[in-house]
Write an enzyme that holds these catalytic residues in place. Structure first.
Site, PDB file in Angstrom:
ATOM      1  N   CYS A   1       0.810  -1.225   0.000  1.00 48.58           N
ATOM      2  CA  CYS A   1       0.000   0.000   0.000  1.00 48.58           C
ATOM      3  C   CYS A   1       0.842   1.273   0.000  1.00 48.58           C
ATOM      4  O   CYS A   1       0.332   2.351  -0.303  1.00 48.58           O
ATOM      5  CB  CYS A   1      -0.944  -0.001   1.193  1.00 48.58           C
ATOM      6  SG  CYS A   1      -2.046  -1.428   1.250  1.00 48.58           S
TER       7      CYS A   1
ATOM      8  N   HIS B   1      -3.564   6.962   2.801  1.00 51.40           N
ATOM      9  CA  HIS B   1      -3.977   5.702   2.194  1.00 51.40           C
ATOM     10  C   HIS B   1      -5.339   5.319   2.750  1.00 51.40           C
ATOM     11  O   HIS B   1      -5.544   5.309   3.971  1.00 51.40           O
ATOM     12  CB  HIS B   1      -2.938   4.623   2.515  1.00 51.40           C
ATOM     13  CG  HIS B   1      -3.416   3.238   2.278  1.00 51.40           C
ATOM     14  ND1 HIS B   1      -4.027   2.838   1.108  1.00 51.40           N
ATOM     15  CD2 HIS B   1      -3.383   2.135   3.082  1.00 51.40           C
ATOM     16  CE1 HIS B   1      -4.353   1.563   1.201  1.00 51.40           C
ATOM     17  NE2 HIS B   1      -3.970   1.118   2.385  1.00 51.40           N
TER      18      HIS B   1
ATOM     19  N   ASN C   1     -10.332  -0.435   0.134  1.00 47.31           N
ATOM     20  CA  ASN C   1      -8.870  -0.318   0.184  1.00 47.31           C
ATOM     21  C   ASN C   1      -8.305  -0.802  -1.154  1.00 47.31           C
ATOM     22  O   ASN C   1      -8.363  -1.983  -1.463  1.00 47.31           O
ATOM     23  CB  ASN C   1      -8.346  -1.175   1.338  1.00 47.31           C
ATOM     24  CG  ASN C   1      -6.843  -1.135   1.494  1.00 47.31           C
ATOM     25  OD1 ASN C   1      -6.115  -0.834   0.553  1.00 47.31           O
ATOM     26  ND2 ASN C   1      -6.352  -1.465   2.685  1.00 47.31           N
TER      27      ASN C   1
END
Length: 332
Positions: free
Chosen positions: A131, A256, A286
Site C-alpha cells: 500500500c 492511504h 482499500n
C-alpha cells in the site's frame, strides 16, 4: 500559508541540500472498474449484516474488475487520462513506474506492458511496497526529475485485489477493492513535491502476508490497525518537520484509504478537523497502491483539490512499509 516549498536552485532546507530543480504534478487521472459491489452480498457470505461492515471499516461499496480485465489495463487507462490532462504525448515520457502488488503475471512487470500499450519505449519497471508502493514510486519519480535524469515521469498505482482475497474471510473479504490512479511528473508547471520520508519494519512482515502457495491475503487486523495509526501519525509529523511546515499549514491530509477507523483515529490523534482529512474509502474500499492517486483524482473531481493547496500524502502497507510527504498542489 507559509513560504512555498518550491525551489529551482540548490538551497539548504532544514539542514539538507534542496534539489537542483523541482518536481511537480502536471497530470492526474484514474480508472475504476464498472462493477460496483455493495456490502450486502459480502455480509451474507461472511455471516454479518451490511451495517457491521460499515461500523468496522467505513466501507459501503467497492469496485471489482471484470473477469477478463487486467491490472495493466486499469493502469493504462489511468495513465492515458493523466497524459491527456498533462497535454503530453507518449514520446515525452522518460520513465514509467507502476506500483502494484497484483501484476498480471509474476513476470513480466506491469510497467513495460503499460508503456507498450501507451506507445512509450522508455524505461519501465514496477515498484513493490504494497500500500506504500505509489508513495515510494512518487519519491523515485520526483528524484529523477530533480536530478535531471528525466523530464517527464508517469507514476501509476494499480491493483486488482479482488482476486487475492478469501471471500469467506471475515477479516479481509469486505476491505479490498480494485482500481488505478496515475500522475505525470515534470519540472514544468506549478506547485512542488517536497520531502518524502519512507521507513520499514520487516520484523512485522507476518502481519499481512500472501504466500506463493495460496496467493491469498491474510491479515492480523488488530496488529495492523495499531501499527498503521502509529506510523501514519509519526510520519505525518516527520514529513512536516522535514518540509519546515506545521500541521496548521496543511490544507488536506490525504492518507492511504485503508479503512475509515484508521482515518478517524489518525485525524483524532493529530487533532485534525474531518474536512481536512480525505475520506473516500466508503465508495472505493482499500485499493492498496492505487489508493493515493485515486483519492487525489476523486478530490479534484469533487472540487476539493485546488492550486495553491498544501497536502500531506501518507501511506502504510504490508512489510511493514510506510511514509509521508508534503506536496504543494499546482494543477487546476
Amino acid at each position: 500559508m507559509s513560504e512555498s516549498l518550491a525551489t529551482d536552485t540548490a538551497k539548504p532546507l532544514n539542514g539538507r541540500l534542496a534539489p537542483p530543480r523541482t518536481a511537480r504534478v502536471v497530470g492526474l487521472g484514474h480508472r475504476l472498474p464498472d462493477r460496483v459491489v455493495p456490502n450486502g452480498p459480502i455480509a451474507e457470505r461472511i455471516g454479518v449484516d451490511a451495517d457491521w461492515i460499515v461500523r468496522r471499516t467505513g466501507i459501503r461499496e467497492r469496485r471489482y474488475a471484470a473477469p477478463d480485465e487486467r491490472t495493466s489495463e486499469l493502469a493504462t487507462a489511468a495513465a492515458r487520462r493523466a497524459l491527456q490532462d498533462a497535454r503530453l504525448k507518449p514520446a515525452d515520457i522518460d520513465l514509467v513506474l507502476v506500483a502494484t502488488m497484483t501484476p498480471d503475471e509474476l513476470t513480466p512487470n506491469t510497467a513495460p506492458l503499460v508503456a507498450e500499450a501507451l506507445g512509450i519505449g522508455a524505461g519501465a519497471y514496477d515498484v513493490g511496497s504494497a500500500c506504500t508502493g505509489w508513495l515510494a514510486a512518487l519519491s523515485i519519480g520526483a528524484s529523477q526529475i530533480e536530478t535531471g535524469r528525466a523530464d517527464a515521469v508517469l507514476v501509476i498505482g494499480a491493483e486488482i485485489l479482488s482476486r487475492v482475497i478469501d471471500p469467506g474471510d471475515k477479516r479481509t473479504a469486505m476491505i479490498f477493492g480494485d482500481g488505478a490512479g496515475a500522475v505525470v511528473l515534470s519540472a514544468d508547471g506549478e506547485g512542488s513535491i517536497g520531502p518524502i520520508v519512507l521507513a520499514s519494519d520487516g520484523g512485522m512482515g507476518d502481519a499481512i502476508i500472501a504466500s506463493h502457495e495460496d496467493r491469498i491475503i491474510h491479515m492480523d487486523g488488530h496488529t495492523t490497525f495499531n501499527k498503521a495509526v502509529k506510523v501514519l501519525v509519526e510520519s505525518t509529523q516527520q514529513a512536516c518537520e522535514r518540509a519546515g511546515v506545521t500541521l496548521d499549514d496543511i490544507d488536506l491530509f490525504v492518507y492511504h484509504q485503508a479503512n475509515g477507523r484508521i482515518l478517524r483515529s489518525v485525524g483524532e490523534k493529530l487533532e485534525l478537523g474531518d474536512e481536512r482529512v480525505a475520506d473516500y474509502v466508503a465508495e472505493t474500499g482499500n485499493t492498496s497502491a492505487a489508493s493515493l492517486p485515486l483519492t487525489l483524482s476523486l478530490l479534484r473531481e469533487d472540487g476539493r483539490l485546488r492550486p495553491g493547496q498544501r497536502l500531506v500524502l501518507a501511506a502504510v502497507g504490508a512489510g511493514f512499509t510506510w511514509g509521508a510527504g508534503v506536496v504543494e498542489w499546482g494543477l487546476k
